[in-house]
Scaffold this motif. Structure first.
Motif, mmCIF file in Angstrom:
data_model
loop_
_atom_site.group_PDB
_atom_site.id
_atom_site.type_symbol
_atom_site.label_atom_id
_atom_site.label_comp_id
_atom_site.label_asym_id
_atom_site.label_seq_id
_atom_site.Cartn_x
_atom_site.Cartn_y
_atom_site.Cartn_z
ATOM 1 N N ALA A 20 7.164 -5.961 7.525
ATOM 2 C CA ALA A 20 5.731 -5.756 7.283
ATOM 3 C C ALA A 20 5.050 -7.080 6.939
ATOM 4 C CB ALA A 20 5.532 -4.751 6.151
ATOM 5 N N TRP A 21 5.737 -7.919 6.151
ATOM 6 C CA TRP A 21 5.206 -9.240 5.822
ATOM 7 C C TRP A 21 5.003 -10.063 7.093
ATOM 8 C CZ3 TRP A 21 6.497 -14.192 6.815
ATOM 9 C CH2 TRP A 21 5.925 -15.194 6.035
ATOM 10 N N LEU B 297 4.576 -8.962 10.126
ATOM 11 C CA LEU B 297 3.488 -8.373 10.902
ATOM 12 C C LEU B 297 2.144 -8.851 10.373
ATOM 13 C CD1 LEU B 297 2.665 -6.381 13.132
ATOM 14 C CD2 LEU B 297 2.662 -4.570 11.394
ATOM 15 N N GLY B 298 2.009 -8.907 9.043
ATOM 16 C CA GLY B 298 0.774 -9.417 8.460
ATOM 17 C C GLY B 298 0.553 -10.880 8.801
ATOM 18 N N LEU C 193 1.709 -1.517 2.476
ATOM 19 C CA LEU C 193 0.430 -2.149 2.798
ATOM 20 C C LEU C 193 0.272 -3.452 2.019
ATOM 21 C CD1 LEU C 193 -2.302 -2.088 4.205
ATOM 22 C CD2 LEU C 193 -3.172 -0.652 2.340
ATOM 23 N N THR D 193 2.286 -6.122 3.713
ATOM 24 C CA THR D 193 1.610 -6.579 4.923
ATOM 25 C C THR D 193 0.480 -7.553 4.590
ATOM 26 O OG1 THR D 193 2.106 -4.461 5.992
ATOM 27 C CG2 THR D 193 0.422 -5.840 7.018
#
Length: 466
Positions: free
Chosen positions: A286-287, A289-290, A340, A343
């Protein structure tokens, strides 16, 4: 046929086709896999599954960053290296790969020894050696590999080529987090050994394939008569500008703010929210992707002429919101809020790093461009390493006080230690805004002109974090 839909596919040229660039980018995939292991999976496994104190885990995770202060020197040495075989970059990439392989090969056994009280001392020593080898290997390979990419491409295609390598890094992180997380869903010591040693073999293979027949031999590199400027000479030229030191101070503050929780995010999900190893490893994905989203937004904003340090400020604001989400994930019992938050941490860190490094590159001259990248990387990773170690120690101290009712009944929970770290990070981000503020709009015209071109033909990893 060229893969025209691939981002930055126009980095290819007649001299360096896309297939060759994609093959070279494999070393970034191996670095991304290493980052997932060191900063994500292993810290969760050591704290939760192996019951190793968080302060010791944080110190171990910070050991690879001991190589960070030497990144500028490594880059300079690869620029001026004299080899009888006529290679500048190959020796650094090769020995960096060997160090990566050696560190990963002994790492799982060292970690298991640490979990045995009778062999704890041997385990700590072996683990420190493993993390040190892996860290120096990763930094050496990446620094020399990015320099090799710059050597192979011309001025027109170089920014796009290095951007392609950056996408390979993020892709490697996301894929590795998914694969490693899936393999460790049912955790056993045997499975841990298999995964880490499999990563060691894959790292060696990927880097060997990436390196094969990439750098041509040069008579000038082998000659003793070739002029090789001293490191101090190049460094003094770069730091002579008044904006440089304030910018590096902002980079140090921001890196500390974003990195203090690096060794704690996955344990936070496992210990406080009860997530599995696979689920917490997904937080690293997720990190990434952010960060990828930040890369795309930065390209668009810089293409419109937005001040690069203003983009860095946007990243700081996003980071503050991200840490608030992570704090509230515990009382809400919400894994979604944590995901979230992870991200947004990646997005905020990406915007901040992009903006500050773009400015650093714009401040450099043709003689100090490589050093600018190394100096930025040295400051960023050094402060990040110190922050990771400090975060682990503070988390243990505050959590122990809270559980012992030393902070009052209201705060008597394990999550208090984690929340304290995130609050400190928010304060550091506010301090970063104070340092960055006077620099916005005060950078040389070159920085703004560079920013206006990066979104088009000049947007590349020469302006981006490694």
């Amino acid at each position: 046929m060229a893969i025209t839909w691939l981002p930055f596919a126009d980095a290819a040229s007649a001299q360096v086709p896309l297939s060759r660039l994609l093959r070279l980018s494999l070393f970034q995939v191996s670095v991304g896999m290493m980052m997932v292991l060191l900063n994500g999976t292993l810290n969760r496994v050591m704290i939760v599954e192996l019951s190793i104190p968080a302060w010791l885990v944080a110190l171990m995770i910070a050991i690879p960053l001991l190589a960070a202060p030497f990144r500028a020197l490594i880059g300079h040495r690869s620029d001026t290296h004299r080899s009888v075989l006529g290679w500048r970059r190959v020796p650094f990439i090769w020995f960096g790969t060997l160090m990566q392989f050696g560190g990963l090969a002994i790492m799982p056994f060292a970690l298991l020894l640490m979990s045995d009280p009778e062999l704890f001392g041997i385990g700590v020593t072996a683990s420190a050696l493993a993390f040190l080898l892996a860290g120096f290997g990763m930094h050496t390979t990446q620094t020399a590999g990015l320099a090799l990419a710059g050597d192979l491409t011309d001025d027109e295609h170089r920014p796009r080529a290095v951007s392609l390598l950056y996408l390979a890094l993020l892709t490697g992180m996301m894929l590795s987090s998914l694969v490693i997380g899936g393999l460790l869903v049912d955790f056993t010591p045997t499975r841990l050994v298999q995964v880490i040693q499999g990563a060691a073999v894959l790292t060696f293979v990927l880097n060997l394939v990436a390196l094969w027949k990439q750098e041509a031999r040069s008579a000038a590199t082998a000659s003793a008569d070739t002029y090789r400027p001293a490191f101090s000479e190049v460094w003094q030229s770069f730091t002579a500008q008044p904006v440089t030191m304030r910018l590096l101070a902002a980079v140090g503050l921001g890196a500390t703010a974003f990195a203090m929780q690096d060794a704690l995010l996955e344990p936070y999900g496992g210990e406080i929210l009860g997530l599995s190893v696979g689920a917490t490893t997904g937080l690293t994905g997720a990190w990434a992707l952010g960060a990828l989203a930040a890369f795309t937004l930065s390209a668009r904003w810089l293409g419109r002429g937005t001040d690069s340090l203003r983009i860095a400020g946007y990243g700081v604001v996003v980071g503050i919101a991200a840490f608030m989400l992570v704090i509230f994930a515990a009382p809400l019992g919400s894994p979604m809020a944590l995901g979230l938050g992870a991200t947004l941490i990646g997005a905020g860190a990406g915007l901040f790093l992009v903006g500050t490094l773009t400015t650093a590159m714009a401040l450099s001259t043709s003689q100090t461009a490589g050093l600018a990248l190394g100096a930025w990387g040295a400051v960023q990773t050094t402060f990040a390493g110190l922050a990771i170690a400090l975060g682990g120690v503070l988390r243990d101290v505050v959590s122990s006080l809270a559980v012992a009712d030393g902070l009052g009944q209201t705060l008597a929970h394990r999550s208090t230690g984690y929340a304290t770290i995130y609050i400190i990070e928010i304060c550091l981000l506010l301090a970063t805004l104070v340092v960055l503020g006077p620099l916005v709009g005060q950078t040389p015209a070159a920085a703004r002109e560079s920013g206006s071109n990066i979104g088009g033909n000049r947007f590349g990893l020469t302006e981006f974090p490694t």
